[in-house]
Design a protein around this motif. Structure first.
Motif, short mmCIF file in Angstrom:
data_model
loop_
_atom_site.label_atom_id
_atom_site.label_comp_id
_atom_site.label_asym_id
_atom_site.label_seq_id
_atom_site.Cartn_x
_atom_site.Cartn_y
_atom_site.Cartn_z
N LYS A 9 -2.89 43.67 136.30
CA LYS A 9 -1.88 42.62 136.15
C LYS A 9 -1.59 42.06 137.54
CE LYS A 9 3.11 43.34 135.77
NZ LYS A 9 3.60 44.29 136.71
N THR A 10 -1.61 40.72 137.69
CA THR A 10 -1.33 40.14 139.00
C THR A 10 -0.35 38.97 138.84
OG1 THR A 10 -3.22 38.65 138.79
CG2 THR A 10 -3.59 40.67 140.02
N PRO A 11 0.34 38.61 139.91
CA PRO A 11 1.21 37.44 139.81
C PRO A 11 0.36 36.20 139.56
CG PRO A 11 1.56 38.62 141.88
CD PRO A 11 0.37 39.22 141.24
N ASP A 12 0.91 35.25 138.83
CA ASP A 12 0.28 33.94 138.63
C ASP A 12 -0.10 33.33 139.97
OD1 ASP A 12 -0.28 31.42 137.39
OD2 ASP A 12 1.65 30.74 138.15
N THR A 13 -1.18 32.55 139.98
CA THR A 13 -1.66 32.03 141.26
C THR A 13 -0.68 31.08 141.95
OG1 THR A 13 -2.82 30.26 140.09
CG2 THR A 13 -4.12 32.18 140.69
N ILE A 35 -3.38 38.17 133.69
CA ILE A 35 -4.49 39.11 133.89
C ILE A 35 -5.19 38.66 135.16
CG2 ILE A 35 -6.57 40.11 132.87
CD1 ILE A 35 -5.74 38.92 130.18
N ASN A 36 -5.50 39.60 136.03
CA ASN A 36 -6.23 39.24 137.24
C ASN A 36 -7.42 38.36 136.85
OD1 ASN A 36 -7.13 39.37 139.98
ND2 ASN A 36 -8.62 40.91 139.33
N GLU A 70 2.22 45.64 129.43
CA GLU A 70 1.73 45.56 128.05
C GLU A 70 1.42 44.15 127.56
OE1 GLU A 70 3.24 48.29 125.19
OE2 GLU A 70 2.66 49.97 126.47
N PRO A 71 2.26 43.14 127.90
CA PRO A 71 1.88 41.78 127.46
C PRO A 71 0.50 41.36 127.98
CG PRO A 71 4.13 41.80 128.31
CD PRO A 71 3.56 43.16 128.56
N ILE A 72 0.19 41.81 129.19
CA ILE A 72 -1.10 41.46 129.80
C ILE A 72 -2.24 42.11 129.03
CG2 ILE A 72 -2.47 41.88 131.91
CD1 ILE A 72 -0.21 39.70 132.01
N ILE A 73 -2.05 43.38 128.70
CA ILE A 73 -3.14 44.09 128.01
C ILE A 73 -3.28 43.56 126.57
CG2 ILE A 73 -1.89 46.18 127.22
CD1 ILE A 73 -4.99 46.67 129.14
N ASP A 82 -11.78 46.47 121.61
CA ASP A 82 -11.41 47.20 120.41
C ASP A 82 -10.11 47.96 120.56
OD1 ASP A 82 -13.84 46.67 118.75
OD2 ASP A 82 -14.77 47.49 120.55
N GLU A 83 -9.93 48.57 121.71
CA GLU A 83 -8.65 49.23 121.94
C GLU A 83 -8.36 49.32 123.42
OE1 GLU A 83 -9.90 53.12 119.99
OE2 GLU A 83 -8.93 53.86 121.83
N ALA A 84 -7.12 49.62 123.73
CA ALA A 84 -6.72 49.63 125.14
C ALA A 84 -6.00 50.93 125.48
CB ALA A 84 -5.80 48.45 125.43
N ILE A 85 -6.10 51.28 126.74
CA ILE A 85 -5.41 52.46 127.25
C ILE A 85 -4.57 52.01 128.45
CG2 ILE A 85 -5.73 54.75 128.30
CD1 ILE A 85 -8.75 54.32 127.07
N ARG A 86 -3.29 52.38 128.42
CA ARG A 86 -2.46 52.11 129.59
C ARG A 86 -2.05 53.43 130.21
NH1 ARG A 86 2.99 51.88 130.79
NH2 ARG A 86 3.72 52.00 128.64
N ILE A 87 -2.32 53.57 131.49
CA ILE A 87 -1.89 54.77 132.18
C ILE A 87 -0.59 54.42 132.87
CG2 ILE A 87 -2.48 56.48 133.93
CD1 ILE A 87 -5.47 55.48 133.14
N ASN A 88 0.43 55.15 132.53
CA ASN A 88 1.80 54.78 132.85
C ASN A 88 2.16 55.09 134.30
OD1 ASN A 88 4.37 53.88 132.31
ND2 ASN A 88 5.08 55.92 131.69
N SER A 89 1.80 54.18 135.18
CA SER A 89 2.13 54.38 136.59
C SER A 89 2.09 53.01 137.27
CB SER A 89 1.10 55.29 137.26
OG SER A 89 1.08 55.06 138.65
N ASN A 90 2.99 52.77 138.21
CA ASN A 90 2.87 51.50 138.92
C ASN A 90 2.45 51.71 140.37
OD1 ASN A 90 5.24 52.43 139.81
ND2 ASN A 90 6.51 50.84 138.87
#
Ligand SMILES: Cc1cc2nc3c(=O)[nH]c(=O)nc-3n(C[C@H](O)[C@H](O)[C@H](O)COP(=O)(O)OP(=O)(O)OC[C@H]3O[C@@H](n4cnc5c(N)ncnc54)[C@H](O)[C@@H]3O)c2cc1C
Lengths: 247, 320
Positions: A9-13, A35-36, A70-73, A82-90
């Protein structure tokens, strides 16, 4: 065939780049997240193109991010996957992030792991290379073309002053750039489907960070433009030679 | 010991690696330790001459199979050599090869990495390296927490430092593992100056109206010995090749001189070029945002201004 696409996830350009807390934190106030672009336009779409050719292919997306990713993913899932995994760390330590993704990659035994060329925030271009080292896999950077033939990938990549084509056996880690795929826009069907696609949330594994950000600075603004008469290019040449001393 | 990885294109040492060498030598002086270069593959340059850029010693693993980039192979060998010589800092040029290899080496050495470094670290209290972030819109000071450090230094940010010495060359004898990729085809862009290595860059945007008009830009580039670049829509529409696309979603450059012709100066474009030392903007619209980021501006029609500038440069060169 199993494909893992790393999504960041990145800030908008057009986001205003400012900092808070004594210049130690990026100011997220009012920032739109995207999304980057390299992950979305090239890595993800290339994976989708491969699945269109081979519908038995499975695409998993992975991101290391807090709940606000999450909105990005979901948007990425709306494009495909098909599916996504988010690892909960910033965390923003590349090594920590690569360790997390490597753990997922090991467990899923993927044939191809795609990343974007770099992220447009930290520009480190390091996750793909680090993953390859942790997983002991070949790494092809800056790929702009890829064809699969059984267990072999033929990849074209950018090198200094040209392009080079190479053959590499799967599994492989590949970083993608312009040329790899054509940017797409999610359609309504994709957006609806994404709502019900599985999104697993995992806690990070133990890994130590190797770096930490102490502070940010913004560059000093230019002092102002000096206008030169379009009919007097000798003057511009003189300024570049004598004042700026660059030619 | 500071170990500097020296890489090559076509068996020639790259300018960015010489800059990395100068950076490594300055860093070694700051840390009070030795500095050496590491060269993989066969190169035509005389390696002892790396002393002129600050190397005291050059370790050389001479083997043709190492001439093109294989990240798995190169990172394994560089990490191996770094351990052998007890390197505490490994320096790379943040060019195409360095960007690809340095992170893998950092994993193998369990070292913290700063890629895109823009200056020497501050070692007064720890080891803090400044790097560019947000595609050049900001800088971050990053503390490396590990005993071994890996730094990839931005091109054209430290410059070359001349030393009056020659280095001793030692051939290394490290077993070379099997290649992980096989090169099948090479397409070189002949006679062009690689954009990321260039100190002068001439760039064109949509204002040039079409690929058939690029002649005036190429003439200007030729008169200066400059590399050529373009804005994103120009490469998206295939007026110019993809590798010329600069900006946030293209490549980021920091030449001494960037001349922007018919480019409006969108924020995403500026992100890729705003670290250029001097920016000249040629645009017929006085309101073009690029003028705010420029050092010199010419408000006028590119089709008149650019040929006039080329003539003025040729005139200056012929009288110089
Ligand atoms: C997510 C995202 C990422 C992006 N990434 C990038 C990127 O990496 N790099 C990039 O460049 N852009 C990028 N863009 C696009 C960017 O927003 C601009 O659209 C683009 O840079 C505009 O290109 P341009 O200046 O060539 O064209 P325009 O904006 O159309 O400007 C043309 C300029 O030419 C001038 N002109 C016209 N005729 C003449 C003449 N005869 N003589 C002199 N001047 C003339 C006009 O006044 C105008 O200023 C990105 C956009 C998005 C949304």
């Amino acid at each position: 065939m199993k494909i893992l696409v790393c999504i960041s996830k990145t800030p908008d350009t057009t986001a205003k780049i400012a900092f808070t807390e004594g210049n130690t934190k990026f100011d997220e106030n009012g920032v739109q997240w995207i999304i980057n672009p390299f992950d979305e336009w090239y890595a993800l779409v290339k994976a989708i193109e491969l699945k269109e050719k081979d519908p038995s292919a499975i695409i998993h997306l992975v991101t290391v991010g807090a709940a606000d990713a999450e909105p990005i993913i979901r948007k990425a899932l709306a494009l495909g996957g098909d599916e996504a995994i988010r690892i909960n760390s910033n965390s923003n330590d590349s090594f920590f992030v690569a360790k997390q993704i490597a753990a997922i990659a090991k467990e899923g035994s993927y044939d191809i792991i795609f990343t974007g060329k770099e992220t447009i925030d930290y520009n480190s271009a390091s996750i793909g290379s680090m993953l390859s080292a942790i997983l002991d896999l070949p790494f092809v950077s800056l790929a702009d073309q890829l064809d699969l033939n059984g267990n072999t990938a033929t990849v074209r990549r950018e090198i200094e002053g040209g392009e080079e084509t190479c053959e590499v056996n799967l599994p492989v880690v590949i970083s993608c750039q312009k040329g790899m795929a054509e940017q797409r826009i999610p359609n309504m069907r994709g957006i609806m489907a994404a709502r019900t696609k599985p999104l697993k949330v995992l806690e990070p594994i133990e890994a130590s960070a190797t770096t930490s950000i102490k502070k940010f600075d913004t560059p000093v603004a230019k002092s102002g433009v000096k206008l030169v008469d379009p009919a007097n290019m000798d003057e511009l040449v003189r300024l570049l030679k004598e004042e700026a001393k660059v030619i | 010991m500071v170990l500097v990885y020296i890489d090559q294109a076509d068996q020639q040492i790259k300018k960015s690696s010489l800059e990395a060498m100068s950076y490594g030598a300055a860093l070694a002086k700051q840390l009070g330790c030795d500095v050496a270069a590491l060269v993989l593959g066969t190169v035509q340059d005389n390696l002892a001459e790396l002393g002129k850029n600050g190397a005291q010693k050059v370790y050389h693993l001479k083997n043709e199979s190492l001439n093109s980039l294989d990240v798995k192979l190169h990172s394994t060998l560089i990490a191996h050599a770094a351990k052998n010589v007890n390197a505490t800092v490994v320096v790379f040029a943040n060019n195409i090869n360095g960007k690809a290899i340095a992170p893998a080496v950092s994993v193998k050495l369990e070292a913290g990495l700063v890629s895109g470094a823009s200056s020497l670290p501050n070692t007064e209290n720890g080891f803090v390296v400044t790097k560019t972030v947000f595609s050049g819109k900001a800088f971050a000071s990053i503390q490396i927490e590990t005993p071994i450090k890996v730094i990839a230094i931005n091109q054209n940010s430290f410059g070359l430092v001349a030393y009056d010495s020659t280095a001793t060359v030692e051939e290394l004898n490290i077993p070379i593992p099997a290649a992980s990729i096989k090169i099948t085809k090479l397409e070189k862009v002949e006679g062009e100056i690689p954009l990321t290595e260039a100190s002068l860059v001439v760039s064109g945007g949509r204002g040039l109206k079409g690929p058939e008009n690029w002649g005036i830009l190429l003439d200007l580039a030729k008169s200066l010995g400059a590399a050529t670049a373009c804005s994103r829509p120009v490469s998206d529409t295939d007026w110019r090749p993809h590798h010329e696309h600069v900006g946030q979603t293209g490549i980021q450059i920091a030449p001494n001189l960037y001349i922007a012709i018919g480019i409006s100066g969108a924020i995403q474009h500026l992100a890729g070029v705003n670290r250029s030392k001097t920016i000249v903007v040629i645009n017929k619209d006085p309101e073009a945002p690029f003028f705010k980021a420029a050092d010199y501006g010419v408000i006028g029609d590119a089709f008149e201004v650019v040929p006039a500038l080329t003539s003025a440069i040729l005139k200056m060169k012929s009288t110089a």
